[in-house]
Structure formats: structure tokens, C-alpha cells
Design a protein around this motif. Structure first.
Motif, PDB file in Angstrom:
ATOM      1  N   HIS A 216       0.815  -1.211   0.000  1.00  0.00           N
ATOM      2  CA  HIS A 216       0.000   0.000   0.000  1.00  0.00           C
ATOM      3  C   HIS A 216       0.851   1.265   0.000  1.00  0.00           C
ATOM      4  N   PRO A 220       0.117   6.292  -4.394  1.00  0.00           N
ATOM      5  CA  PRO A 220       0.495   5.118  -5.183  1.00  0.00           C
ATOM      6  C   PRO A 220       0.999   5.480  -6.574  1.00  0.00           C
ATOM      7  N   CYS A 222       0.511   3.075  -8.941  1.00  0.00           N
ATOM      8  CA  CYS A 222      -0.300   2.184  -9.776  1.00  0.00           C
ATOM      9  C   CYS A 222      -1.768   2.269  -9.369  1.00  0.00           C
ATOM     10  N   VAL A 223      -2.649   1.952 -10.299  1.00  0.00           N
ATOM     11  CA  VAL A 223      -4.069   1.801 -10.018  1.00  0.00           C
ATOM     12  C   VAL A 223      -4.536   0.476 -10.614  1.00  0.00           C
ATOM     13  N   ILE A 233      -2.998  -4.007 -13.620  1.00  0.00           N
ATOM     14  CA  ILE A 233      -2.311  -3.062 -12.753  1.00  0.00           C
ATOM     15  C   ILE A 233      -1.551  -2.107 -13.666  1.00  0.00           C
ATOM     16  N   THR A 235       0.474   1.634 -14.286  1.00  0.00           N
ATOM     17  CA  THR A 235       1.217   2.731 -13.663  1.00  0.00           C
ATOM     18  C   THR A 235       0.547   4.071 -13.986  1.00  0.00           C
ATOM     19  N   THR A 246       3.202   0.159  -6.008  1.00  0.00           N
ATOM     20  CA  THR A 246       2.215   0.246  -4.930  1.00  0.00           C
ATOM     21  C   THR A 246       0.858   0.664  -5.479  1.00  0.00           C
ATOM     22  N   HIS A 247      -0.167   0.354  -4.730  1.00  0.00           N
ATOM     23  CA  HIS A 247      -1.486   0.918  -4.989  1.00  0.00           C
ATOM     24  C   HIS A 247      -2.135   1.190  -3.634  1.00  0.00           C
ATOM     25  N   SER A 248      -3.253   1.865  -3.644  1.00  0.00           N
ATOM     26  CA  SER A 248      -3.876   2.247  -2.376  1.00  0.00           C
ATOM     27  C   SER A 248      -4.917   1.230  -1.960  1.00  0.00           C
ATOM     28  N   ALA A 330      -8.113   1.142  -5.143  1.00  0.00           N
ATOM     29  CA  ALA A 330      -8.103  -0.164  -4.763  1.00  0.00           C
ATOM     30  C   ALA A 330      -9.321  -0.484  -4.097  1.00  0.00           C
TER      31      ALA A 330
END
Length: 332
Positions: A216, A220, A222-223, A233, A235, A246-248, A330
Motif C-alpha cells: 500500500h 500510489p 499504480c491503479v 495493474i 502505472t 504500490t497501490h492504495s 483499490a
């Protein structure tokens, strides 16, 4: 398990970092908008939410806009065509009788999906036996829950009572199957993803072990995006080679205090990302957190509520409005 996962991604897509644990990293420089194929793709297993079963194909989780064909035996599962129905039979045949019995009809979306998904995951892993492939190794490496809740144990017992849903237990103890299901359902809490439709509503549940390796960040790089049950995923900024992906796990519109509280409660860690450690300000020194707090308070007052508390975290909403134990942006 970590060794097997690491060898599957031996081209430096995965590293172990002190204080961060397993980290997904960029093996090469990535430009904004890049789909990170190593952590994207089809799920280990997935299923539609019960409330969405007559709108979505049980195999690909797409809504084709035409009438779906229904399983003639359980009349529960629906499919967009014969190809998906045949492909899904290996998983569906173990749940068909359970679904036709109506024993899950009284459950809400999230627990029913957890039970069905646990059955599908455990059946697939059982079929792999003692020679797991890369996907099975990733599944084995999912981070387990530190403790199991009463709900996890109750759902595990229910899953074990549904004849044929779970594979034979690895040990002869009478409670072994229930314990295995409860452990996996507890693991889902921190590792699973809510599958989203084009309107960003949660319509299904999926187990994506490779994607679950991403940690996390409240800022982030990434989404997540879904095409049916296929997870991408992507960027959103440039990532240097070796940079962590990372993503949230939470709603990024929450203020720092709310995000940290949600992450601590749901995932058991204190976020120390740059956005949490040094909350940003707008020109003129206006605190972004203060703006988010005031906007939230105004929204709650407009809805007639008396508190600005937000569920956030892994909570999502199904199309029917039910709170779900999944997350987004996320929804994880």
C-alpha cells in the motif's frame, strides 16, 4: 512458498525488503500508463456476487448486454455462452448442488461470495497436489490472517457442512476442512479484491495472488482496472527500475487521520508513506487534510448524518447498496 514465488518472478519483479516484507518492484523502467503484466491477469479463482448472478457470466464476470444462459441444474449460475460454461464446469460442478439447495440464499453478498470463493480456491489448489505451478505457489504465499474472527470460523464451518463444496481435508481430523476454509476466508480479508464493473461498483470477488504482492501507499504509482475478471495493474507515473510498485488499499479522498486509522484497523499496520508523514499543502499553506475534513463534514450534513466517520478501507458498495468486505482504487 516465498522461494517458489520468487523463482517464478526471477527477473527481479519481486524483492524482500526489511520493514516492508515482500515487495513488487519494477524490473525495468516503466512509463505512465504501462500495464504491469507480471502482476496482472486472470484470477486464481473468482465468482460473481449472489446479487449479480443473473447479470454476469459466472466465468468471465462480464455483462454481455444479452440474455445469459442459465445452468440447467442449479439455475443459479449464468453464462454468456457455451465456451464459458464448459470452461467453468470444473469449478462449478462442486458447488452446483449446494447452490440448487438454497443453503446460501439467506446470506448477504460478502459472506456468500467468501464461501464460494474459498471452495473454488481450495478445489484448484487440491487438484494441483504436491507439484504446484507458479500460480499455485503464489496462492500458497498469500499472507495469512494473524487471528481468525468468529465470523471467519462460522463461515468455515458452514462451508465444510455444504457437502462437496470443499475438497477432502489434508488431515483426518473432523474439523480439518472447516479450519482450512476459515483460515482461507481470514486470509481473504487482507488479500482479496472486489471485482469492479465500468461504474466502479463491486460485482464480484476474486483471488489474485500475484497482485496481492503489491504493498500500500497513499501516494500510489499504480491503479487497478478490471475487464470482466481480468485485472490490470497500470502505472500512473513513471517508475524507475527497482522502484517499488504500490497501490492504495483505502479511499484516497480520506484525510490522513482517517486513512491511517482504517489501515491500522483493517490491515494491522501504521502507514509511513510520504503523504502520511508529510501531508501536502496547497499554495498559501492551505492544508489538504483540512479541506478533505471540511468537505466530508459538509457531505455528511447534506445527507442528514451526524458524524463524519467514514468506513473506508476494504468497504465497498454493491450495486444494491450493501456494504461489502472488499476494497477499491483499490477496492481490495
Amino acid at each position: 512458498s516465498f522461494f517458489l514465488v520468487y523463482t517464478r518472478m526471477a527477473d527481479n519483479w519481486l524483492q524482500s525488503v526489511p520493514g516492508r516484507g515482500r515487495c513488487a518492484v519494477a524490473a525495468k523502467p516503466l512509463t505512465p500508463g504501462t500495464v504491469v503484466a507480471r502482476f496482472s491477469g486472470l484470477p486464481y479463482a473468482a465468482c460473481p456476487l449472489p446479487s449479480q448472478r443473473d447479470r454476469l457470466c459466472a466465468r468471465c464476470l462480464r455483462s454481455p448486454g444479452t440474455k445469459l444462459a442459465r445452468c440447467s441444474k442449479c439455475k443459479w449460475a449464468h453464462y454468456c455462452g457455451s465456451n464459458c460454461q464448459r470452461a467453468d464446469w470444473a469449478a462449478h460442478k462442486h458447488e452446483c448442488a449446494v447452490l440448487s439447495s438454497g443453503k446460501l440464499d439467506g446470506l448477504a453478498d460478502a459472506p456468500a461470495a467468501d464461501i464460494l470463493l474459498a471452495g473454488r480456491c481450495l478445489r484448484r489448489r487440491h487438484a494441483a497436489g504436491s507439484s504446484p505451478d507458479g500460480d499455485d505457489a503464489c496462492f500458497d504465499a498469500l499472507e495469512p490472517a494473524e487471528t481468525l474472527s468468529e465470523s471467519d470460523c462460522a463461515l468455515g464451518s458452514l462451508a465444510a457442512s455444504l457437502g462437496g463444496l470443499l475438497p477432502p481435508a489434508a488431515t483426518p481430523e473432523a474439523t480439518a476442512a472447516a479450519q482450512a476454509a476459515a483460515k482461507l476466508i481470514g486470509t481473504f480479508t487482507r488479500n482479496n479484491f472486489g471485482v469492479l464493473n465500468d461504474m466502479l461498483s463491486v460485482v464480484g470477488a476474486g483471488c489474485y495472488p500475484a497482485a496481492a504482492l503489491l504493498n500500500h501507499s497513499c501516494a500510489p504509482n499504480c491503479v487497478l482496472a478490471f475487464d470482466g475478471c481480468t485485472l490490470e495493474i497500470r502505472t500512473v507515473v513513471a517508475v524507475e527500475a527497482g522502484g517499488e510498485l504500490t497501490h492504495s488499499y483505502v479511499d484516497l479522498c480520506l484525510c490522513t487521520k482517517e486513512r491511517r486509522a482504517t489501515l491500522s484497523e483493517r490491515y494491522g499496520f501504521a502507514c509511513t508513506c510520504l503523504r502520511c508523514e508529510a501531508p501536502p499543502s496547497l499554495p498559501g499553506g492551505i492544508s489538504v487534510d483540512a479541506l478533505l475534513d471540511s468537505s466530508l463534514e459538509a457531505s455528511v450534513r447534506g445527507l442528514g448524518g451526524g458524524s463524519a466517520a467514514s468506513k473506508g478501507g476494504k468497504d465497498g458498495k454493491s450495486e444494491g447498496g450493501e456494504a461489502l468486505s472488499f476494497g477499491v482504487l483499490a477496492i481490495r
